[in-house]
Scaffold this motif. Structure first.
Motif, PDB file in Angstrom:
ATOM      1  N   LEU A   1       0.831  -1.206   0.000  1.00 21.89           N
ATOM      2  CA  LEU A   1       0.000   0.000   0.000  1.00 21.89           C
ATOM      3  C   LEU A   1       0.864   1.253   0.000  1.00 21.89           C
ATOM      4  CD1 LEU A   1      -2.609   1.676   0.439  1.00 21.89           C
ATOM      5  CD2 LEU A   1      -2.344   1.232   2.897  1.00 21.89           C
TER       6      LEU A   1
ATOM      7  N   TYR B   1      -4.621  -0.288  -2.843  1.00 22.33           N
ATOM      8  CA  TYR B   1      -4.633  -1.739  -2.652  1.00 22.33           C
ATOM      9  C   TYR B   1      -4.959  -2.493  -3.933  1.00 22.33           C
ATOM     10  CZ  TYR B   1      -4.081  -2.088   2.420  1.00 22.33           C
ATOM     11  OH  TYR B   1      -3.570  -2.074   3.698  1.00 22.33           O
TER      12      TYR B   1
ATOM     13  N   GLU C   1      -6.091   2.831   5.541  1.00 28.18           N
ATOM     14  CA  GLU C   1      -6.429   1.463   5.938  1.00 28.18           C
ATOM     15  C   GLU C   1      -7.823   1.391   6.553  1.00 28.18           C
ATOM     16  OE1 GLU C   1      -2.687   0.503   8.205  1.00 28.18           O
ATOM     17  OE2 GLU C   1      -2.795  -1.269   6.908  1.00 28.18           O
TER      18      GLU C   1
ATOM     19  N   HIS D   1     -10.284   1.624   3.762  1.00 27.35           N
ATOM     20  CA  HIS D   1     -10.311   0.346   3.038  1.00 27.35           C
ATOM     21  C   HIS D   1     -11.114  -0.691   3.821  1.00 27.35           C
ATOM     22  CE1 HIS D   1      -8.938  -2.881   0.413  1.00 27.35           C
ATOM     23  NE2 HIS D   1      -8.591  -3.568   1.480  1.00 27.35           N
TER      24      HIS D   1
END
Length: 550
Positions: free
Chosen positions: A166, A172, A211, A214
């Protein structure tokens, strides 16, 4: 032609290149765990490093030693020993019955559980269903199948390696295959100079927030309750100046709001749209109020939005709602502006003997030796734009390019994409005024052929089509088309007419949108057709009907 990879350890070199790139550019953002990993990885013997990378790049996290056969590594069990010592890999891990079934063959399952003949003949899914009732516990692999001499490994650093990926790519959706596809020549990427400021993430908090976003998207895709995901997004304290992450959050909010609207949960959909700054959210929020039978609230917000529409798409939606809302509220009818005149072509043709698209049927019908017709849809205008404006599109700027595998600028759809490069785009478009665009487009076509671009469709553009386009399409028309693309790149790269016909002897052309029986013009097509008509760019709409069978 595809190249041959002569280095059997190409994957290890690629992985090491990523670690070196990250160490050089992101050292100040790395966690202690990530820093220790990079240092320890470089100190491992080559076979161990190669085996670790093989495991990282394979699917899943459980691997049987007997399946790990790589000539360039040699004895994989010996190569695994340093990885076991570091606890990067675990031998004989505790696993569930379902995981065991993914690893064993039917014959091995029959042996491990001493299945009765009737169950032995059943499908694996049926065997698993029966055995689940008896074996709900977790066991080491060796305890599940004591007679098996094989060793099972579990790789334990997959999340860390995913995070390093990443940091390198800034997303991603790109993975290690990018290196292989580039090495093989499947994809070629523009070479851009990278300054120290060219980083996808500026702070450690940026990485952590990405993150979280995501994970929110993954949870939503896995059917987590929409209100829970929206609450988590609202609680995420993104920095005010990080428009890139804010855009990602708003895009997810917009998608959740669309789902709520589809479910006819009007209050929840309205709140989600109203809290969202993603393009189109304001118009959808007003539309939801209309659907929720709140015409006055909808009209009040519509009036404000129409005074300063964010895009042509929003303006089109609002202008479509306005007469309905005025009618519901009992307001006087406003005079509608007359649309620009567009040529209409009506055709009745025999149904084709072989299945093909309606565009191909019309193309064949209109084709003339002295007036060839090409099926281009969005490819031609976008490709000409991409070729002329290549220097501006691929200009090295902070936040635009931060690794060698960009298909285009990372900020391509950002609100300030054009503004940050306005001088560069102006220089490119000026070539349309002084006649230099022919040479510029041809030079880029020759020098950059095959390099991935967000605009140029190499497979659709050859020398013949390029020659006809440059000969028959006036510079003034190209400039108007390119200016419209720059107004809203995300929306205006699509919706262009299906066909283009050239009259080389007369140095003229026309674009043709084709509609088959029962088909209608889409909103983005209507906008492009209206724009072309407004600026005297020749465009027609062809309505095709099939002739009745004799």
């Amino acid at each position: 032609m595809l190249r041959v990879l002569e280095n059997p350890l190409y994957y290890l070199d690629n992985f090491q290149d990523v670690l070196s790139w990250i160490s050089a550019r992101y050292a100040d953002l790395l966690s202690p765990e990530e820093t220790r990993f990079i240092a320890a990885f470089g100190a491992l013997p080559q076979p161990s490093r190669a085996l670790f990378v093989r495991l990282v790049m394979r699917k899943g996290c459980l691997f049987r030693a007997s399946k790990l056969k790589y000539p360039e590594i040699g004895d994989t069990r010996a190569a695994a020993l340093p990885l076991l010592a570091l606890t990067w890999v675990e031998a004989d891990p505790v696993i569930a019955l379902d995981e065991l079934f993914d690893l064993l063959l039917k014959a091995e399952i029959a042996q491990a559980f001493d299945l009765a003949p009737s169950l032995k003949a059943a499908r694996k899914a049926e065997q698993l269903e029966v055995l689940r009732e008896q074996h709900g516990e977790h066991r080491p692999f060796s305890a599940w199948h004591p007679a098996c001499s094989d060793v099972l490994y579990r790789i334990g650093l997959q999340p860390l390696c995913d995070r390093l990926r990443l940091i390198y790519f800034g997303n991603y959706h790109q993975d290690w295959s990018e290196f292989v596809l580039s090495d093989l020549g499947v994809y070629q990427y523009e070479r851009v100079e990278f300054s120290p400021e060219s980083r996808g993430f500026r702070t450690r908090q940026d990485i952590e927030h990405y993150e979280v976003l995501h994970q929110c998207r993954e949870r939503y895709n896995d059917s987590a309750p929409a209100d829970e995901v929206l609450q988590e997004l609202a609680a995420l304290p993104l920095p005010e100046d990080n428009t890139w992450l804010a855009s990602r959050r708003d895009k997810l909010r917009f998608q959740i709001a669309q789902h709520l609207e589809k479910c006819q949960d009007w209050p929840a959909a309205y709140r989600a749209y109203a809290d969202c700054r993603y393009p189109g959210a304001r118009g959808r929020a007003i539309r939801v109020l209309e659907k929720d039978e709140q015409p006055q609230a909808a009209y009040d917000r519509l009036t404000i939005a129409l005074a300063a529409p964010e895009s042509e798409a929003e303006q089109q939606l609002l202008q479509r709602m306005a007469p309905r809302l005025r009618r519901k509220l009992g307001y006087a009818k406003q005079a509608a502006s007359a649309p620009a005149s567009v040529e209409r072509i009506d055709l009745q043709l025999p149904f084709p003997e072989q299945a093909c698209y309606v565009e191909a049927v019309v193309q064949q019908h209109l084709m003339r030796d002295d007036a060839p017709v090409y099926y281009v849809e969005n490819t031609l205008i976008n490709s000409l734009f991409g070729l002329l404006c290549w220097p501006a599109i691929f200009k090295a700027m902070p936040g635009a390019f931060f690794h060698p595998f960009h298909r285009g600028p990372a900020d391509l759809h950002s609100a300030d994409f054009y503004l940050r490069r306005s001088t560069d785009f102006a220089a490119c478009l000026a070539l349309l005024d002084d006649g230099g665009y022919h040479a510029a487009i041809r030079a880029t076509f020759a020098a950059k052929h095959g390099i991935v671009s967000p605009f140029v469709s190499w497979e659709a553009l050859d020398d013949g089509l390029l020659d006809l386009a440059l000969a028959c399409m006036p510079a003034a028309h190209l400039k108007k088309a390119f200016e419209r693309i720059l107004l809203d790149i995300k929306s205006n790269r699509s919706g262009l007419p299906d066909l283009i016909q050239f009259w080389p002897a007369e140095r003229r052309y026309r674009m043709i949108e084709v509609k088959g029986p029962g088909d209608r013009l889409q909103d983005n097509q209507l906008r492009w057709i209206a724009y072309c008509a407004q600026h005297a760019m020749p465009v027609s709409v062809c309505y095709l009907q099939w002739q009745a069978a004799a």
